[in-house]
Write a protein that holds these residues in place. Sequence first.
Motif, PDB file in Angstrom:
ATOM      1  N   CYS A   1       0.823  -1.214   0.000  1.00 26.69           N
ATOM      2  CA  CYS A   1       0.000   0.000   0.000  1.00 26.69           C
ATOM      3  C   CYS A   1       0.858   1.266   0.000  1.00 26.69           C
ATOM      4  O   CYS A   1       1.913   1.313   0.634  1.00 26.69           O
ATOM      5  N   GLU A   2       0.371   2.278  -0.714  1.00 29.29           N
ATOM      6  CA  GLU A   2       1.047   3.571  -0.709  1.00 29.29           C
ATOM      7  C   GLU A   2       1.103   4.102   0.719  1.00 29.29           C
ATOM      8  O   GLU A   2       0.147   3.977   1.470  1.00 29.29           O
ATOM      9  N   LYS A   3       2.217   4.749   1.057  1.00 32.37           N
ATOM     10  CA  LYS A   3       2.398   5.226   2.427  1.00 32.37           C
ATOM     11  C   LYS A   3       1.888   6.650   2.631  1.00 32.37           C
ATOM     12  O   LYS A   3       1.274   6.954   3.627  1.00 32.37           O
ATOM     13  N   LYS A   4       2.182   7.533   1.710  1.00 35.67           N
ATOM     14  CA  LYS A   4       1.836   8.946   1.899  1.00 35.67           C
ATOM     15  C   LYS A   4       0.900   9.381   0.783  1.00 35.67           C
ATOM     16  O   LYS A   4       1.320  10.022  -0.181  1.00 35.67           O
ATOM     17  N   ALA A   5      -0.357   9.002   0.925  1.00 38.74           N
ATOM     18  CA  ALA A   5      -1.327   9.326  -0.130  1.00 38.74           C
ATOM     19  C   ALA A   5      -2.734   9.357   0.446  1.00 38.74           C
ATOM     20  O   ALA A   5      -3.056   8.612   1.375  1.00 38.74           O
ATOM     21  N   TYR A   6      -3.549  10.247  -0.105  1.00 40.99           N
ATOM     22  CA  TYR A   6      -4.989  10.256   0.135  1.00 40.99           C
ATOM     23  C   TYR A   6      -5.655   9.928  -1.193  1.00 40.99           C
ATOM     24  O   TYR A   6      -5.602  10.720  -2.131  1.00 40.99           O
ATOM     25  N   ARG A   7      -6.241   8.730  -1.265  1.00 38.40           N
ATOM     26  CA  ARG A   7      -6.814   8.246  -2.515  1.00 38.40           C
ATOM     27  C   ARG A   7      -8.345   8.241  -2.408  1.00 38.40           C
ATOM     28  O   ARG A   7      -8.926   7.464  -1.653  1.00 38.40           O
ATOM     29  N   PHE A   8      -8.954   9.132  -3.177  1.00 35.79           N
ATOM     30  CA  PHE A   8     -10.402   9.316  -3.163  1.00 35.79           C
ATOM     31  C   PHE A   8     -11.069   8.546  -4.292  1.00 35.79           C
ATOM     32  O   PHE A   8     -10.468   8.337  -5.356  1.00 35.79           O
ATOM     33  N   CYS A   9     -12.311   8.182  -4.067  1.00 38.08           N
ATOM     34  CA  CYS A   9     -13.148   7.670  -5.151  1.00 38.08           C
ATOM     35  C   CYS A   9     -14.609   7.870  -4.773  1.00 38.08           C
ATOM     36  O   CYS A   9     -14.942   8.101  -3.601  1.00 38.08           O
ATOM     37  N   TYR A  10     -15.472   7.808  -5.771  1.00 34.28           N
ATOM     38  CA  TYR A  10     -16.921   7.762  -5.546  1.00 34.28           C
ATOM     39  C   TYR A  10     -17.388   6.325  -5.719  1.00 34.28           C
ATOM     40  O   TYR A  10     -16.893   5.596  -6.586  1.00 34.28           O
ATOM     41  N   VAL A  11     -18.343   5.936  -4.902  1.00 40.55           N
ATOM     42  CA  VAL A  11     -19.081   4.690  -5.110  1.00 40.55           C
ATOM     43  C   VAL A  11     -20.534   5.087  -5.307  1.00 40.55           C
ATOM     44  O   VAL A  11     -21.100   5.813  -4.480  1.00 40.55           O
ATOM     45  N   ASN A  12     -21.133   4.667  -6.418  1.00 44.85           N
ATOM     46  CA  ASN A  12     -22.519   5.070  -6.697  1.00 44.85           C
ATOM     47  C   ASN A  12     -23.357   3.866  -7.117  1.00 44.85           C
ATOM     48  O   ASN A  12     -22.921   2.718  -7.019  1.00 44.85           O
ATOM     49  N   ASP A  13     -24.582   4.150  -7.586  1.00 45.25           N
ATOM     50  CA  ASP A  13     -25.504   3.103  -8.048  1.00 45.25           C
ATOM     51  C   ASP A  13     -25.791   2.055  -6.968  1.00 45.25           C
ATOM     52  O   ASP A  13     -25.744   0.843  -7.199  1.00 45.25           O
ATOM     53  N   PHE A  14     -26.087   2.529  -5.763  1.00 44.14           N
ATOM     54  CA  PHE A  14     -26.456   1.613  -4.676  1.00 44.14           C
ATOM     55  C   PHE A  14     -27.849   1.049  -4.921  1.00 44.14           C
ATOM     56  O   PHE A  14     -28.711   1.722  -5.506  1.00 44.14           O
ATOM     57  N   PRO A  15     -28.115  -0.164  -4.468  1.00 46.20           N
ATOM     58  CA  PRO A  15     -29.480  -0.696  -4.556  1.00 46.20           C
ATOM     59  C   PRO A  15     -30.439   0.178  -3.744  1.00 46.20           C
ATOM     60  O   PRO A  15     -30.100   0.630  -2.647  1.00 46.20           O
ATOM     61  N   MET A  16     -31.616   0.396  -4.277  1.00 46.23           N
ATOM     62  CA  MET A  16     -32.616   1.202  -3.577  1.00 46.23           C
ATOM     63  C   MET A  16     -33.196   0.440  -2.378  1.00 46.23           C
ATOM     64  O   MET A  16     -33.459   1.023  -1.330  1.00 46.23           O
ATOM     65  N   TYR A  17     -33.357  -0.879  -2.569  1.00 38.59           N
ATOM     66  CA  TYR A  17     -34.011  -1.698  -1.534  1.00 38.59           C
ATOM     67  C   TYR A  17     -33.180  -2.945  -1.236  1.00 38.59           C
ATOM     68  O   TYR A  17     -32.341  -3.373  -2.048  1.00 38.59           O
TER      69      TYR A  17
END
Length: 581
Positions: free
Chosen positions: A415-431
């Motif tokens: 794993c990278e030591k000095k990093a802030y790695r962002f992402c989006y997670v979308n399309d969640f189930p409604m139910y």
Amino acid sequence: MSEIYRTRTMNQITEEDIGSVIKIAGWVENIRDHGGVSFIDLRDMYGVMQVVFRNMELPKGIRKEECLSIEGVVEKRDEETYNPKIPTGTIELVAQKVTVLGRVYKELPFEISASKEIREEVRLKYRYLDLRNRKVKENILFRAQVINFLRQKMTEMGFVEIQTPILSASSPEGARDYIVPSRKHKGKFYALPQAPQIYKQLLMVSGFDRYFQIAPCFRDEDARADRSPGEFYQLDFEMSFATQEDVFRVGEEILTATFKKFAPEGYEITEAPFPVFSYKQAMLEFGTDKPDLRNPLRIIDVTDFFQKCAFKPFRNKTVRAIKVHAEMSKGFHEKLLDYALSIGMGGLGYLEVQEDMTYKGPIDKYIPEEIKGELAQIAGLIPGDVIFFIADREKLACKYAGLIRDELGKRLDLCEKKAYRFCYVNDFPMYEIDEETGKIKFTHNPFSMPQGGLEALITKDPLDILAYQYDIVCNGVELSSGAVRNHDLDIMVKAFEIAGYDEEILKKKFGALYNAFQYGAPPHAGMAPGIERMIMLLRNEENIREVMAFPMNSNAQDLLCGAPGEVTEQQLREVHIKIRN
């Protein structure tokens, strides 16, 4: 500044003050008696100053952490006594007059400088002493700087700060409410808001285009390292006439700016636009909807492949695989197997890829020769690779693969030591199906817009409907959740009907939105990054309570003030409550 107690704070004193008579105030950090000459280090919020008692005796009975005001002359230190660790390290104050402002009457429960090493229960009971520790105090000062920056940045981006009510109505948002009994309305209760959800949507209906606040939220949840029981704060914002992508751009701008300004030196930060993973993709590739992108490993699905093999433990099961290019000893495999068993797995299969692209490992003999090349193609194998296999029911295979991915990343130092790695997670189930009742319930926020609108709600299996819901994740920590809101009354009625709320319940429990949506509600969307989680990441703290001034303990108790506590019979009568035995 009043000069009764001090004329300077520690950060205001420099070599230019040499020869000047000044007055300082603070707490005694250290006392040193060198026989005829005594020293104390006096600490205030801004720094430390050495005080020397050369022409007068150190007052008798002075103890560590007493609060003093000292008047004296600033002098240059002898060069061999310089202290390069503090800004005032080349000067000292020669004491002429000492006034005790606050005495210490009891033995200190711990050394202030070592408070972070003390049991948390003791630290929280004496939090006012713990906060005197420079490192602990710096977290709180840092928090103030971040919040101030967030306010400035949101205002620059055209958002208006509006405070929403704390006493509200109870609503099902996924956690337990804190409820407050009403004195004036017998048998009725307020609730502390889990989030300003209803009110911020009503602000959009009211015609406020872009709203934000540093919002207090209250949820009766169990504690975790990244979740405080009781209360927390979030940067809550909402936008009218906005799509999911509009919110993404705002989230990227505010978080990128904040992390670039406050990240420790040398840290890399994901540049916008952040990568986007669907919920389904995230669960497959990372085994979690909170992926840590510092870990380069990915999970692949090899279920169909193993249905062609004779290995019975993998038949009729979901099979996930993780490929790693690394040399591993027999001892490494044994320790990883021990870990797999400790988390509930039945075992952990693996294959090592040889120079001639043959396989070596406990399950090699169960794979027919004619399809071994197919596995290499599916997984992109090359000589020197090791591929691990996880098999179980789909939900468990997903979970275990995610945990094995994390463990491999740690053990192999990938794993990278000095990093802030962002992402989006979308399309969640409604139910989803409620495991206790077997009925359909909302997966996340019930006020989200279903993808496909009313038609999807009418024609699709509810479990196949996706919502315009999204999270921002950084280094495996969920920083924010958000959604495109459901602003259409017909869609809202149908969406709640599927989850078991008929229109009468909807009118009763969510009457404000139900009525407001009949008067021209605009499309709107938003999200709410958690303040404490942002600061926890930026300060590299393992526990969220380290970035809160007065947190509860992990058992939801305020050890400092004794909450929750008992109240009098009179107080109970006033709010029409009787305690059952």
